[in-house]
Design a protein around this motif. Structure first.
Motif, short mmCIF file in Angstrom:
data_model
loop_
_atom_site.label_atom_id
_atom_site.label_comp_id
_atom_site.label_asym_id
_atom_site.label_seq_id
_atom_site.Cartn_x
_atom_site.Cartn_y
_atom_site.Cartn_z
N ARG A 362 0.82 -1.20 0.00
CA ARG A 362 0.00 0.00 0.00
C ARG A 362 0.86 1.26 0.00
O ARG A 362 0.44 2.31 -0.47
N THR A 363 2.07 1.16 0.53
CA THR A 363 2.96 2.31 0.61
C THR A 363 4.14 2.22 -0.35
O THR A 363 5.00 3.10 -0.34
N LEU A 364 4.18 1.20 -1.18
CA LEU A 364 5.29 1.03 -2.13
C LEU A 364 4.74 0.80 -3.53
O LEU A 364 4.10 -0.22 -3.81
N LEU A 365 5.00 1.77 -4.43
CA LEU A 365 4.54 1.69 -5.82
C LEU A 365 5.73 1.56 -6.74
O LEU A 365 6.71 2.31 -6.63
N LEU A 366 5.67 0.61 -7.66
CA LEU A 366 6.72 0.41 -8.66
C LEU A 366 6.21 0.86 -10.02
O LEU A 366 5.01 0.76 -10.32
N ASN A 367 7.11 1.35 -10.87
CA ASN A 367 6.70 1.80 -12.20
C ASN A 367 7.79 1.51 -13.21
O ASN A 367 8.98 1.43 -12.88
N ALA A 368 7.38 1.36 -14.46
CA ALA A 368 8.30 1.17 -15.58
C ALA A 368 7.70 1.83 -16.81
O ALA A 368 6.47 1.90 -16.95
N ARG A 369 8.56 2.30 -17.72
CA ARG A 369 8.08 3.02 -18.91
C ARG A 369 9.04 2.82 -20.07
O ARG A 369 10.26 2.81 -19.90
N ALA A 391 12.59 3.05 -15.03
CA ALA A 391 11.99 2.26 -13.95
C ALA A 391 12.20 3.02 -12.65
O ALA A 391 13.21 3.72 -12.48
N GLY A 392 11.24 2.89 -11.74
CA GLY A 392 11.38 3.62 -10.49
C GLY A 392 10.47 3.07 -9.42
O GLY A 392 9.72 2.11 -9.62
N ALA A 393 10.55 3.69 -8.25
CA ALA A 393 9.74 3.29 -7.11
C ALA A 393 9.44 4.51 -6.26
O ALA A 393 10.21 5.47 -6.22
N SER A 394 8.27 4.48 -5.61
CA SER A 394 7.87 5.53 -4.69
C SER A 394 7.44 4.87 -3.38
O SER A 394 6.57 4.00 -3.38
N TYR A 395 8.06 5.28 -2.27
CA TYR A 395 7.77 4.69 -0.97
C TYR A 395 7.28 5.76 -0.01
O TYR A 395 7.94 6.78 0.19
#
Length: 434
Positions: A362-369, A391-395
């Protein structure tokens, strides 16, 4: 000594995220709303609360941290790397009316290079927008905006080709420019038929820029007004499916005509497209269209353009924890590029991109583009293909503190020698919000 290893910052990013992760299982996700992505979904336990002021919420936040760039000057050889301290403040003011809406936003993007201070930048954006609901089926909306941006080293207009295979930078520093404008729209629904009329205008002005020779050159002959009028009609032939047609007319008028080179860059253009938009109960949401695009220049020495128009966007909720977004666009953009005696009237920019967002916790989002961009110049034999992977992450450490990090790789391949380059970016930032 300044660190120059890409792995140093990547290691710091990985260790920060891993040590911060709690030993917890994912919390069941709140159901996605139609057209909503995983990134946009509400997370009540950690979402920004803001400051209540009557019927408005004030949402301040700031993000700051370090970015490593492996090719600061976007060159094919003899590359230079540097670290950049980036600060991004932002404030949003959102209304909470039963009807109508009034919002304001302002943000900044400030970069300070450790070694190459000539590349420093300070951009900003500010916008106010609103909507007035006349009836349940009709409304008018509008917005006003002001922003400052810069043309960096990778901008297609930055370098000059001497026509002999030699490419030299024209400017010694980024070129700053301002854009101010507004837009107004009228929306009306007649049962299954929807109509939208839109008109807009914006003024772009450029600051004087320092050349590599050390001389300061005025850029005022690039200052211009751009106007656009658009009409769209759509019919929902099946629930969740709408077919539409859209036509727009645009014209550009430069403040100085002709420019310093004796060229009249004023132009007129239009675009006519047909397409399909869909909303399948929130599973797939978006639209796609195709048609014809044209741009005609007042100066006969500048090459006109006529060809395929296409675009679209798509949100696909693969699961409640994973969403895929896609986008496609094509537009004609202004250009000052010259190769020897050849002068470009403009360039056609085509962009296709696909992104994936995943909620690991719920507090960790991963992304790629992944993205492909092509700049095809009109009047000059030059075509650039730019490929981007990221690629990245938001915590979210708490409701008030978050950490963002990621990696981006960009490569440009051109049919002209000297324009190719590759670049690596690694960033790690901490943010705070109220």
């Amino acid at each position: 000594m300044k660190p120059s290893s890409l792995s140093l910052l990547a290691l710091a990013l990985a260790s920060t995220v891993l040590t911060a992760l709690p030993a917890a299982t994912p919390v069941s996700a709140q159901e996605l709303q139609p057209g909503e992505t995983v990134l946009e979904r509400r997370r009540p336990e950690v979402e920004q609360l803001g400051i209540r002021a009557g019927s408005f919420r004030i949402l301040p936040r700031i993000e700051t941290g370090l970015t490593y760039e492996s090719n600061v000057f976007a060159t094919e050889s003899n590359t230079r790397d540097d670290f950049i301290w980036v600060t991004q403040p932002r404030v949003d003011v959102r209304s909470d009316f039963n009807n109508h809406a009034l919002n304001f936003s302002a943000s900044g993007n400030i970069g300070r290079f450790f070694d190459y201070s000539s590349e420093n930048y300070a951009d900003y954006r500010a916008q106010v927008d609103g909507r007035y609901d006349i009836t349940r089926d009709s409304s008018v909306s509008g917005l006003l905006f002001s922003r400052r941006d810069h043309e960096g080293r990778s901008d297609p207009n930055f370098d000059v080709s001497l026509g002999t295979g030699t490419v030299v930078p024209r400017f010694a520093e980024p070129v700053n420019y301002f854009t101010h404008g507004g837009e107004a729209s009228f929306n009306q629904r007649f049962n299954r038929l929807r109509v939208r009329l839109t008109g807009g205008a914006q003024y772009t002005s450029y600051q004087d820029a320092e050349l590599i020779t050390g001389r300061t050159e005025s850029q005022e002959d690039r200052d211009r007004w751009s106007y656009t009028g658009t009409a769209r009609a759509g019919y929902e032939f099946i629930q969740g499916y709408e077919a539409f047609v859209q036509g727009s007319y645009n014209w550009t008028r430069y403040r100085l005509t002709p420019d310093f080179g004796g060229v009249n860059r004023d132009s007129d253009g239009y675009e006519v497209v047909g397409g399909l938009s869909t909303d399948l109960t929130g599973l797939i949401n978006g639209e796609i269209y195709a048609g014809y695009l044209s741009r005609t220049y007042d100066d006969p020495t500048l090459k006109d353009f006529g060809g395929l128009a296409l675009g679209g966007r798509l949100n696909w909720s693969v699961t409640q924890l994973t969403s895929v977004t896609g986008s496609l666009s094509r537009q004609v953009r202004e250009s000052t590029y010259a190769r020897g005696s050849q002068i470009a009237s403009s360039y056609n920019r085509t962009v296709a991109a696909v992104g994936v967002d995943h909620e690991l916790l719920r507090t960790l989002l991963l992304n790629a583009r992944v993205q492909w961009r092509q700049d095809d110049f009109n009047g000059v034999d030059r075509t650039d293909d730019v490929y981007t992977l990221g690629a990245g992450a938001s915590y979210q450490l708490s409701r008030y503190v978050f950490v963002n990090g990621g990696y981006t790789y960009e490569k440009r391949n051109s049919n002209l020698s000297g324009f190719d380059y590759s670049d690596n970016l690694v960033y790690l930032r901490v943010g705070a919000q109220m």
